[in-house]
Write an enzyme that holds these catalytic residues in place. Structure first.
Site, PDB file in Angstrom:
ATOM      1  N   ALA A  65      57.431  66.391  30.034  1.00 49.21           N
ATOM      2  CA  ALA A  65      56.410  66.106  29.021  1.00 49.21           C
ATOM      3  C   ALA A  65      57.043  66.338  27.653  1.00 49.21           C
ATOM      4  CB  ALA A  65      55.211  67.024  29.224  1.00 49.21           C
ATOM      5  N   GLY A 108      57.665  67.307  33.871  1.00 49.59           N
ATOM      6  CA  GLY A 108      56.848  66.131  34.138  1.00 49.59           C
ATOM      7  C   GLY A 108      57.647  64.962  34.704  1.00 49.59           C
ATOM      8  N   GLU A 111      57.791  65.632  38.289  1.00 50.79           N
ATOM      9  CA  GLU A 111      56.427  65.439  38.818  1.00 50.79           C
ATOM     10  C   GLU A 111      56.083  63.962  38.942  1.00 50.79           C
ATOM     11  OE1 GLU A 111      54.959  68.106  35.745  1.00 50.79           O
ATOM     12  OE2 GLU A 111      54.055  69.351  37.282  1.00 50.79           O
ATOM     13  N   GLU A 131      59.401  74.480  33.307  1.00 52.98           N
ATOM     14  CA  GLU A 131      58.319  74.831  32.373  1.00 52.98           C
ATOM     15  C   GLU A 131      58.227  76.329  32.114  1.00 52.98           C
ATOM     16  OE1 GLU A 131      58.024  72.839  35.023  1.00 52.98           O
ATOM     17  OE2 GLU A 131      56.853  71.053  34.533  1.00 52.98           O
TER      18      GLU A 131
END
Ligand code: CAA
Length: 257
Positions: A65, A108, A111, A131
């Site tokens: 992200a 992300g 993911e 993260e």
């Protein structure tokens, strides 16, 4: 439709989405995720598309992200805007999606790859959920899908320390279906996608739905679900064609209806 953060192309019955923020290593900002959702909507609505390939660059599938976008986020805003939930569009895709992963697939990015149905990894791929080093934790399913894919011990180590996996480890642990040389990643991914796209679309979509059900229900309910879908496929023209072609010793020509 013009996109700024992704490239969208087709090749025969395969739709290809290339994440395209090279300067930010394909960091996943809100605009990119919205465009990805629109591209998936288009491919899902297009009867001429039977399989989708999601890829990035040689250096990064996606480095996570967008930290620069997230840095100022507050809890009330992330809660009221339901931050990250829009990412789930990919996991709701009913047509098969292959992640062709080279370079960094972090946070992300990892993911997003795990929301796909098959991950093909280039030999330079690296997977991780770093993260925790940013003072947060996976937010797009990483702690859940990674645990299902590679088990608790390895997931805990990765999520609690941010340790990344090499492509070889990801293969050995069962996160990816196979590893190929970087130079062959797109060729191999397209071959795989073309194979899937050449088959009966209803059978392919029901197979995806059935395999995914294995992660959501009990064995007996999953088997019941599988059996109903199997039985339903006898209502398709493709079942008649596939079995007739076998008996006639010829290649099937599926209608995909
Ligand atoms: N967000 C925003 N920008 C990012 C980014 C990210 N996730 N990852 C890399 N970039 C940017 C860098 O800031 C840099 O930009 P500038 O040139 O403007 O400084 C550019 O991409 C190149 O990055 P580096 O110079 O850091 O490249 P490197 O080769 O030295 O390192 C890397 C590569 C190891 C991937 C490193 O960039 C990195 O650690 N990135 C962050 C990885 C990360 O923590 N991801 C998790 C994000 S949180 C998340 O994803 C939450 C969730 O669960 C949804």
């Amino acid at each position: 439709m013009g996109f700024e953060n992704i490239l969208v192309t087709t090749s025969g019955r395969v739709g290809i989405v290339t994440l395209n923020r090279p300067k930010a290593l394909n960091a996943l900002n809100g605009a990119l995720i919205a465009e990805l959702g629109q591209a998936l909507d288009q491919f899902e609505a297009d009867a001429g598309i039977g399989c989708i390939v999601l890829t990035g660059s040689d250096r990064a599938f996606a480095a996570g992200a967008d930290i620069k976008e997230m840095q100022a986020h507050t809890f009330p805003a992330t809660y009221t805007d339901d931050f990250i939930t829009s990412w789930e569009r990919l996991s709701r895709c009913r047509k098969p999606v292959i992640a062709a992963v080279a370079g960094h697939a972090l946070g992300g990015g990892c993911e997003l790859a795990m929301m796909c149905d098959i991950i093909l990894a280039a030999d330079n791929a690296r997977f991780g959920q770093p993260e925790i080093r940013l003072g947060v934790m996976p937010g797009a399913g990483g702690s859940q899908r990674l645990a299902r894919a590679i088990g608790k011990a390895k997931t805990m180590e990765m999520c609690l320390t941010g340790r990344t996996l090499s492509a070889e480890e990801a293969d050995r642990f069962g996160l990816v279906s196979r590893v190929v040389p970087l130079a062959n990643l797109m060729d191999e991914s397209m071959k795989l996608a073309e194979t899937i796209a050449s088959l009966s679309l209803p059978a392919v979509m029901m197979t995806k739905e059935s395999v995914n059900r294995a992660f959501e229900t009990t064995l007996s309910e999953g088997i019941r679900f599988e059996r109903r879908l199997f039985q339903a496929l006898f209502a398709t023209a493709d079942q008649k064609e596939g079995m007739s072609a076998f008996i006639d010793k010829r290649e099937p020509s599926f209608e995909n209806k």
